[in-house]
Design a protein around this motif. Structure first.
Motif, short mmCIF file in Angstrom:
data_model
loop_
_atom_site.label_atom_id
_atom_site.label_comp_id
_atom_site.label_asym_id
_atom_site.label_seq_id
_atom_site.Cartn_x
_atom_site.Cartn_y
_atom_site.Cartn_z
N MET A 77 0.80 -1.23 0.00
CA MET A 77 0.00 0.00 0.00
C MET A 77 0.83 1.28 0.00
O MET A 77 1.97 1.32 0.47
CB MET A 77 -0.96 0.01 1.19
N LYS A 78 0.20 2.33 -0.51
CA LYS A 78 0.76 3.67 -0.58
C LYS A 78 -0.01 4.53 0.40
O LYS A 78 -1.24 4.65 0.32
CB LYS A 78 0.60 4.19 -2.02
N VAL A 79 0.70 5.15 1.35
CA VAL A 79 0.07 5.83 2.48
C VAL A 79 0.46 7.30 2.51
O VAL A 79 1.62 7.66 2.26
CB VAL A 79 0.50 5.17 3.82
N PHE A 142 -4.28 7.76 -2.84
CA PHE A 142 -3.61 6.98 -1.81
C PHE A 142 -4.51 5.82 -1.37
O PHE A 142 -5.73 5.95 -1.31
CB PHE A 142 -3.28 7.87 -0.60
N ASP A 143 -3.87 4.71 -1.02
CA ASP A 143 -4.62 3.57 -0.47
C ASP A 143 -5.08 3.86 0.95
O ASP A 143 -6.16 3.41 1.36
CB ASP A 143 -3.75 2.32 -0.47
N ARG A 144 -4.26 4.58 1.68
CA ARG A 144 -4.56 4.91 3.07
C ARG A 144 -4.10 6.33 3.37
O ARG A 144 -3.06 6.78 2.85
CB ARG A 144 -3.85 3.94 4.04
N LEU A 162 -8.26 10.12 -1.52
CA LEU A 162 -8.36 8.74 -1.07
C LEU A 162 -8.90 7.89 -2.22
O LEU A 162 -9.96 8.18 -2.78
CB LEU A 162 -9.28 8.65 0.14
N GLY A 163 -8.17 6.85 -2.58
CA GLY A 163 -8.60 5.99 -3.67
C GLY A 163 -9.82 5.16 -3.30
O GLY A 163 -10.12 4.95 -2.12
N GLU A 164 -10.52 4.67 -4.32
CA GLU A 164 -11.67 3.81 -4.08
C GLU A 164 -11.21 2.55 -3.35
O GLU A 164 -10.20 1.94 -3.71
CB GLU A 164 -12.35 3.45 -5.40
N GLY A 166 -10.21 2.75 -0.36
CA GLY A 166 -9.23 3.25 0.60
C GLY A 166 -9.83 3.54 1.97
O GLY A 166 -11.04 3.61 2.14
N ARG A 185 -14.19 4.91 5.06
CA ARG A 185 -13.94 4.02 3.94
C ARG A 185 -14.56 4.62 2.68
O ARG A 185 -15.72 5.05 2.71
CB ARG A 185 -14.53 2.63 4.19
N ARG A 186 -13.80 4.63 1.60
CA ARG A 186 -14.33 5.12 0.33
C ARG A 186 -14.79 3.95 -0.53
O ARG A 186 -14.02 3.03 -0.79
CB ARG A 186 -13.28 5.94 -0.43
#
Length: 213
Positions: A77-79, A142-144, A162-164, A166, A185-186
């Motif tokens: 993940m990318k934070v 971003f994932d998180r 925030l990505g879907e 995420g 949460r998205r």
């Protein structure tokens, strides 16, 4: 590093609801003493927040662990972290995720944190001076996303980055003299929010203060 103090802290975290073994391992491995000011080194493995300068603190290990756990991180993940501070939370995230982008509004704190990352040879953190309320659009989505300062409401720019699928974890003002950590949460249809636990953080402020006193 005092092994007995480290074990005592980990046992306290487990008793307090930290069950994610990857988070516990990260807390064990990241040397908190490297992020604590010299006058407080003897308290580095205590479950307590400590001052770090610029009116900021290094968060209580329990809060770091619970917020990290709430992110439900996986290694790819990318934070995005808002509020680098001492760099301790970013270092914990870096042990759990592929890459951590972290924003700090205080130039002095940013320089100190980057020096710590270099000294510890943590290579998957990218730090930048900036306004956390605006996020880091150039690196989105971003994932998180994790906020380490409390806001009256969640900044729209951060929700947009925030990505879907995420998750965003942040302390928010929920009443007079009350803050709670929420998890957002998205989904394809929008956002869902749940309240997790009470905390006490410094406020999330706009802009970047003048680095010249």
């Amino acid at each position: 590093m005092n092994a007995a103090l480290r074990i005592r802290l980990l046992m306290e975290l487990r008793r307090s609801g930290v069950t994610d073994t990857r988070v516990l391992s990260a807390i064990e491995k990241v040397p908190r003493g490297a992020f604590v000011s010299e006058p407080f080194l003897d308290q580095a493995w205590d479950n307590a927040a400590l001052p770090i300068g610029c009116g900021q603190t290094i968060s209580q290990p329990l809060v770091v662990a619970l917020m990290s756990q709430a992110l439900e991180l996986t290694p790819r993940m990318k934070v995005l972290e808002i509020g680098t501070g001492s760099g301790y939370q970013a270092a914990v995230l870096a042990a759990l995720a592929r890459r951590v982008y972290t924003l700090e509004r205080h130039r002095a704190l940013l320089a100190e944190a980057e020096a710590r990352f270099r000294a510890l040879r943590i290579t998957n953190i990218v730090a930048m001076l900036g306004d956390g309320i605006k996020g880091w659009s150039a690196q989105a989505p971003f994932d998180r996303i994790l906020l380490t300062a409390a806001a009256p409401e969640l900044p729209p720019a951060l929700l947009a980055q925030l990505g879907e699928g995420g998750i965003l974890v942040a302390p928010v003002d929920t009443g007079p003299d009350r803050q709670d950590v929420v998890r957002v949460r998205r989904t394809a249809g929008g956002f869902s929010t749940e309240t997790l636990f009470p905390v006490r953080f410094v406020p999330l402020l706009p802009g970047v203060p003048d680095p010249v006193a």
